[in-house]
Motif scaffolding. Structure first.
Motif, short mmCIF file in Angstrom:
data_model
loop_
_atom_site.label_atom_id
_atom_site.label_comp_id
_atom_site.label_asym_id
_atom_site.label_seq_id
_atom_site.Cartn_x
_atom_site.Cartn_y
_atom_site.Cartn_z
N ILE A 108 38.54 36.29 49.18
CA ILE A 108 38.99 36.16 50.57
C ILE A 108 37.81 35.74 51.46
N LEU A 109 36.67 36.43 51.30
CA LEU A 109 35.51 36.13 52.13
C LEU A 109 35.03 34.69 51.95
N GLN A 110 35.33 34.13 50.79
CA GLN A 110 34.93 32.74 50.54
C GLN A 110 36.03 31.75 50.92
N GLY A 111 37.14 32.28 51.41
CA GLY A 111 38.24 31.41 51.81
C GLY A 111 39.01 30.83 50.63
N GLU A 112 38.90 31.46 49.48
CA GLU A 112 39.57 30.97 48.27
C GLU A 112 40.91 31.69 48.12
N ILE A 113 41.89 31.24 48.85
CA ILE A 113 43.15 31.98 48.90
C ILE A 113 43.91 31.90 47.57
N THR A 114 43.90 30.72 46.95
CA THR A 114 44.60 30.59 45.67
C THR A 114 43.99 31.51 44.62
N ARG A 115 42.66 31.51 44.57
CA ARG A 115 42.00 32.36 43.59
C ARG A 115 42.20 33.84 43.92
N ALA A 116 42.26 34.17 45.20
CA ALA A 116 42.55 35.56 45.59
C ALA A 116 43.92 35.97 45.04
N GLY A 117 44.87 35.03 45.14
CA GLY A 117 46.21 35.30 44.61
C GLY A 117 46.19 35.52 43.12
N GLN A 118 45.39 34.71 42.43
CA GLN A 118 45.27 34.88 40.97
C GLN A 118 44.69 36.26 40.64
N THR A 119 43.67 36.65 41.40
CA THR A 119 43.05 37.95 41.16
C THR A 119 44.05 39.07 41.36
N LEU A 120 44.82 38.95 42.45
CA LEU A 120 45.82 39.97 42.75
C LEU A 120 46.89 40.02 41.65
N GLY A 121 47.32 38.83 41.22
CA GLY A 121 48.32 38.75 40.16
C GLY A 121 47.81 39.37 38.87
N ARG A 122 46.56 39.08 38.54
CA ARG A 122 45.97 39.64 37.33
C ARG A 122 45.91 41.17 37.41
N MET A 123 45.50 41.64 38.59
CA MET A 123 45.37 43.07 38.77
C MET A 123 46.71 43.76 38.58
N ALA A 124 47.75 43.19 39.21
CA ALA A 124 49.08 43.80 39.13
C ALA A 124 49.61 43.78 37.69
N LEU A 125 49.50 42.61 37.05
CA LEU A 125 50.01 42.47 35.68
C LEU A 125 49.27 43.39 34.71
N ASN A 126 47.96 43.33 34.78
CA ASN A 126 47.17 44.07 33.80
C ASN A 126 47.25 45.57 34.01
N THR A 127 47.34 46.00 35.29
CA THR A 127 47.44 47.43 35.55
C THR A 127 48.82 47.94 35.10
N GLY A 128 49.85 47.15 35.40
CA GLY A 128 51.21 47.56 35.05
C GLY A 128 51.53 47.33 33.59
N VAL A 129 51.69 46.07 33.24
CA VAL A 129 52.11 45.71 31.89
C VAL A 129 50.97 45.95 30.88
N GLY A 130 49.74 45.78 31.34
CA GLY A 130 48.59 45.86 30.43
C GLY A 130 48.03 47.27 30.25
N PHE A 131 48.87 48.28 30.52
CA PHE A 131 48.46 49.66 30.28
C PHE A 131 47.14 49.98 30.99
N PHE A 132 47.19 50.00 32.33
CA PHE A 132 46.02 50.32 33.17
C PHE A 132 44.84 49.41 32.91
N GLY A 133 45.14 48.21 32.44
CA GLY A 133 44.06 47.23 32.32
C GLY A 133 43.44 47.12 30.94
N PHE A 134 43.90 47.95 30.00
CA PHE A 134 43.30 47.87 28.67
C PHE A 134 43.63 46.55 27.96
N PHE A 135 44.78 45.98 28.34
CA PHE A 135 45.14 44.69 27.74
C PHE A 135 45.16 43.62 28.82
N ASP A 136 44.56 42.50 28.52
CA ASP A 136 44.53 41.41 29.49
C ASP A 136 45.77 40.55 29.29
#
Lengths: 223, 212
Positions: A68-96
């Motif tokens: 966000i601080l770098q103005g990279e909104i698309t990449r911020a979205g990717q990061t958020l998506g990764r966080m949500a997927l991996n935390t939820g489906v990926g068993f608290f992040g153990f699986f990418d």
């Protein structure tokens, strides 16, 4: 001959850095290596990969804020998506899981944000136990640790570091050493001056991260 | 190494390690990529069939790898880049000696890991213009357990065809790393001869380790 900034040594503290590098090699041999050997003996490769994923997921808010601080909104979205997927489906992040679904991992930190804002990297510094950094990246690391790291928010007000932070710090440290030990050994074997080769590799890797993976210029080849 | 992104660092440097196994030897899935990309595809495919998967002794693999390296890489160009002003100042004999030693360093550094190859493949991702007469071919090496890393090939068009000038693994250029390494050695030993002496020792050590 124009030369990119990351190709310059910018190492005015070299004598001290080399001394610290030597100290670190001693610590590495006496302490770190035995610990990593033990870790590898106890935890199988797949488990270590899971721990690495887990720790990487925990630090994704740092990447998100710096996106966000770098103005990279698309990449911020990717990061958020990764966080949500991996935390939820990926068993608290153990699986990418996100990576398997095609959302690539990337890393941001405040050192990179400063670079995007136009701050040069400054003198190279070698810190025993922590390894190579620069003035800018060291400051960025401090800011991430106190401001953008969710663990810092969690423990805000409790004063000294609590057990959660110690546990995180300890496991992240061991994980980092586990992941970097073999490649560094390889760099050491292929180089004549390991210190110089590591300094160069560090700056190149940081430059690539700051460019978000785009290839660097190489006009020197056509001199 | 918290200030360093540990992942980027690990992938960058381990890529160097892995590349020595995978890159020259990978099964290549390059399809419909014109000229430059096809060149990378061709010689990496050749690397895997003629060197890595070939049922031959390691010394024979070393020899074949050496031949390939000399054929497909622009050794004088690499020497010029790695040594910069020292290259221009060196005599033709010194240049030849450096080139031979550098070839040995590459051959014996990489051949240590031939036996670790286990099916990594190289996928060409595309190509783009790179400086004057240059092309950058982007590829990904895919290993087991879904590990993968990026390898960029910097090519230059020479009269006899494409030549590789540099391999950039996860952002780490081999040519730049060698340049920093070697220029440090030259300034510390105070001479070009000092660098050659250290390279000679390194080659001897690598050979001894491999019984070559």
């Amino acid at each position: 001959m124009a030369r990119a900034a990351y190709e310059e040594n910018n190492d005015p503290l070299e004598p001290m850095n080399r001394a610290m590098f030597k100290v670190d090699a001693g610590i590495d041999k006496a302490l770190i290596r035995p610990v990593i050997k033990g870790y590898r003996a106890v935890v199988p490769a797949q488990g270590r990969k899971g721990i690495d994923n887990f720790l990487n997921n925990i630090r994704s808010p740092i990447t998100f804020i710096n996106d966000i601080l770098q103005g990279e909104i698309t990449r911020a979205g990717q990061t958020l998506g990764r966080m949500a997927l991996n935390t939820g489906v990926g068993f608290f992040g153990f699986f990418d899981v996100a990576e398997k679904w095609g959302i690539e991992d990337h890393n941001e930190d405040f050192g990179q944000t400063l670079a995007v804002w136009g701050v040069g990297d400054g003198p190279y510094v070698y810190v025993p136990l922590l390894g190579p950094t620069t003035a800018r990246d060291g400051i960025g690391f401090g800011i991430d640790a106190f401001l953008t790291d969710p663990l810092a928010w969690y423990s805000r007000g409790t004063g000294a570091m609590n057990w959660v932070e110690w546990a995180y710090f300890g496991s992240a440290y061991i994980d980092t050493k586990d992941v970097t030990m073999d490649p560094l050994d390889e760099l050491k074997k292929s180089s004549l001056d390991y210190y110089a080769a590591l300094r160069s590799s560090y700056r190149q890797i940081r430059a690539k991260e700051i460019r978000n993976g785009a290839p660097g210029p190489m006009e020197d080849f056509d001199q | 190494m918290p200030t360093l992104s540990r992942r980027a660092f690990a992938s960058g440097v381990s890529a160097i390690a892995l590349l020595s196994v995978a890159a020259p030897l990978s099964a290549v899935m390059a399809q419909a990529q014109p000229d430059a990309a096809a060149f990378v595809g061709d010689f990496t495919r050749k690397g895997i069939t003629d060197i890595l998967s070939a049922p031959i002794a390691n010394t024979e693999k070393q020899q074949r790898f050496r031949d390939m390296f000399k054929t497909y890489f622009d050794l004088p160009g690499i020497g010029r880049f790695v040594l910069t002003r020292y290259w221009a100042a060196a005599t033709p004999e010194e240049q030849a000696k450096f080139t031979k030693l550098f070839e040995d360093v590459i051959v014996y550094t990489w051949s240590r890991r031939f036996s670790e190859y286990n099916g990594q493949s190289l996928m060409i991702q595309g190509q783009q213009a790179d400086g004057k007469d240059g092309t950058l071919v982007k590829s990904t090496i895919v290993g087991n357990n879904s590990s993968h890393f990026g390898v960029d090939w910097r090519l230059r068009k020479r009269p006899e065809g494409f030549k590789v000038l540099d391999i950039v693994i996860e952002g780490v250029s081999m040519a730049i790393t060698y340049r920093q390494d070697y220029s440090t050695v030259i300034s510390q030993t105070g001479s070009f001869a000092g660098l050659l002496a250290q390279m000679e020792k390194q080659v001897a050590d690598l050979k001894a380790q491999q019984g070559a």
